[in-house]
Enzyme design. Sequence first.
Site, PDB file in Angstrom:
ATOM      1  N   LYS A 196       0.822  -1.211   0.000  1.00  0.00           N
ATOM      2  CA  LYS A 196       0.000   0.000   0.000  1.00  0.00           C
ATOM      3  C   LYS A 196       0.854   1.257   0.000  1.00  0.00           C
ATOM      4  CE  LYS A 196      -4.293  -2.054   1.299  1.00  0.00           C
ATOM      5  NZ  LYS A 196      -5.306  -2.342   2.313  1.00  0.00           N
ATOM      6  N   ARG A 231      -2.929 -10.011   5.318  1.00  0.00           N
ATOM      7  CA  ARG A 231      -3.379 -10.166   3.922  1.00  0.00           C
ATOM      8  C   ARG A 231      -2.267  -9.622   3.033  1.00  0.00           C
ATOM      9  NH1 ARG A 231      -5.742  -7.113  -0.008  1.00  0.00           N
ATOM     10  NH2 ARG A 231      -7.343  -8.107  -1.276  1.00  0.00           N
TER      11      ARG A 231
HETATM   12  N1  HH2 Z   1      -7.293  -4.144   1.124  1.00  0.00           N
HETATM   13  C1  HH2 Z   1      -7.662  -4.275  -0.173  1.00  0.00           C
HETATM   14  C2  HH2 Z   1      -8.685  -5.148  -0.533  1.00  0.00           C
HETATM   15  N2  HH2 Z   1      -9.295  -5.922   0.396  1.00  0.00           N
HETATM   16  N3  HH2 Z   1      -9.528  -6.637   2.630  1.00  0.00           N
HETATM   17  C3  HH2 Z   1      -9.167  -6.547   3.909  1.00  0.00           C
HETATM   18  N4  HH2 Z   1      -9.756  -7.319   4.839  1.00  0.00           N
HETATM   19  N5  HH2 Z   1      -8.183  -5.684   4.332  1.00  0.00           N
HETATM   20  C4  HH2 Z   1      -7.533  -4.863   3.457  1.00  0.00           C
HETATM   21  O1  HH2 Z   1      -6.664  -4.074   3.878  1.00  0.00           O
HETATM   22  C5  HH2 Z   1      -7.901  -4.924   2.067  1.00  0.00           C
HETATM   23  C6  HH2 Z   1      -8.924  -5.836   1.686  1.00  0.00           C
HETATM   24  C7  HH2 Z   1      -6.983  -3.440  -1.209  1.00  0.00           C
HETATM   25  O2  HH2 Z   1      -5.859  -4.085  -1.723  1.00  0.00           O
HETATM   26  P1  HH2 Z   1      -5.801  -4.972  -3.065  1.00  0.00           P
HETATM   27  O3  HH2 Z   1      -6.794  -6.072  -3.062  1.00  0.00           O
HETATM   28  O4  HH2 Z   1      -4.401  -5.423  -3.245  1.00  0.00           O
HETATM   29  O5  HH2 Z   1      -6.116  -3.964  -4.236  1.00  0.00           O
HETATM   30  P2  HH2 Z   1      -7.450  -3.589  -5.005  1.00  0.00           P
HETATM   31  O6  HH2 Z   1      -8.471  -3.155  -4.038  1.00  0.00           O
HETATM   32  O7  HH2 Z   1      -7.003  -2.492  -5.944  1.00  0.00           O
HETATM   33  O8  HH2 Z   1      -7.920  -4.823  -5.753  1.00  0.00           O
END
Ligand code: HH2
Length: 256
Positions: A196, A231
């Site tokens: 992030k 995660r």
């Molecule tokens: N962050 C993202 C998505 N889902 N779920 C939980 N429980 N906690 C988090 O911090 C979290 C999450 C965002 O990251 P990412 O999936 O890598 O990216 P994107 O939302 O662009 O798909």
Amino acid sequence: MGVLNVTPDSFSDGGRWLDPEAAVAHGLALVAEGADVVDVGGESTRPGAEPVPADEELRRVVPVVEVLAPHVRVSVDTRKAVVAEAAVAAGATLVNDVSAQLYDVAASARVGWVAMHMRGEPRTMQHDARYDDVVGEVRDFLRARAEKAVAAGVDEVWIDPGIGFGKTTDHNLSLLRHLDVLVATGFPVVVGASRKSFVGRLTGDAPVDDRREGSLATAVWCMLGGVRMVRVHDVRPTAQAAAIVDGCGAQPHRGR
Ligand code: HH2
């Protein structure tokens, strides 16, 4: 928890696993690297992301969940009840809910539920990142949602401070500095900080594909702070780090 984004636009792996076969292969690779849970998501929730229609999200997520579920615990990363229900029917046993609203779905399906804190919604959440006391406000919100879920009959409730969701770097760091406040609620804590933007900010503006070590350091910090699940995108180094933290006995809640 390994991240598997079946999306064209996720901030770090968007477009890489949009093809279902590529997604399944990556999910199995995460298992081989040591993931206990694979988190399948069909909608990016990065700051500024546009919502995805339910039928498109279902098309992305369900076939991948179906194939992975016999091999590993699958969670579904969604804000939509219909997607959560379909993913559970396909074998997911954890609803990872960044909207912290779907506890009824988890209760009736008898699966686990992650309540994550977010201010506003992804399209606009960074516009209004203001708190008087970010740690207290996030704790109070999560505890209230978690208690509602327990009252609704969910047996397995996780809380997540939502790093980067309507939060500045300072807010993220305050939450990470005070993980004990979340741990003290008694609900198991999960944190998603992998790759992030605050990791980039603290490491000389490292671009998203150069945040592995910073993400790993953050994950270890979380483990030492009593977080029960992280995660992450980079499962192999994180699983190795978790084995060392466990081996050194820093996780008394695991019975050591
Ligand atoms: N962050 C993202 C998505 N889902 N779920 C939980 N429980 N906690 C988090 O911090 C979290 C999450 C965002 O990251 P990412 O999936 O890598 O990216 P994107 O939302 O662009 O798909």
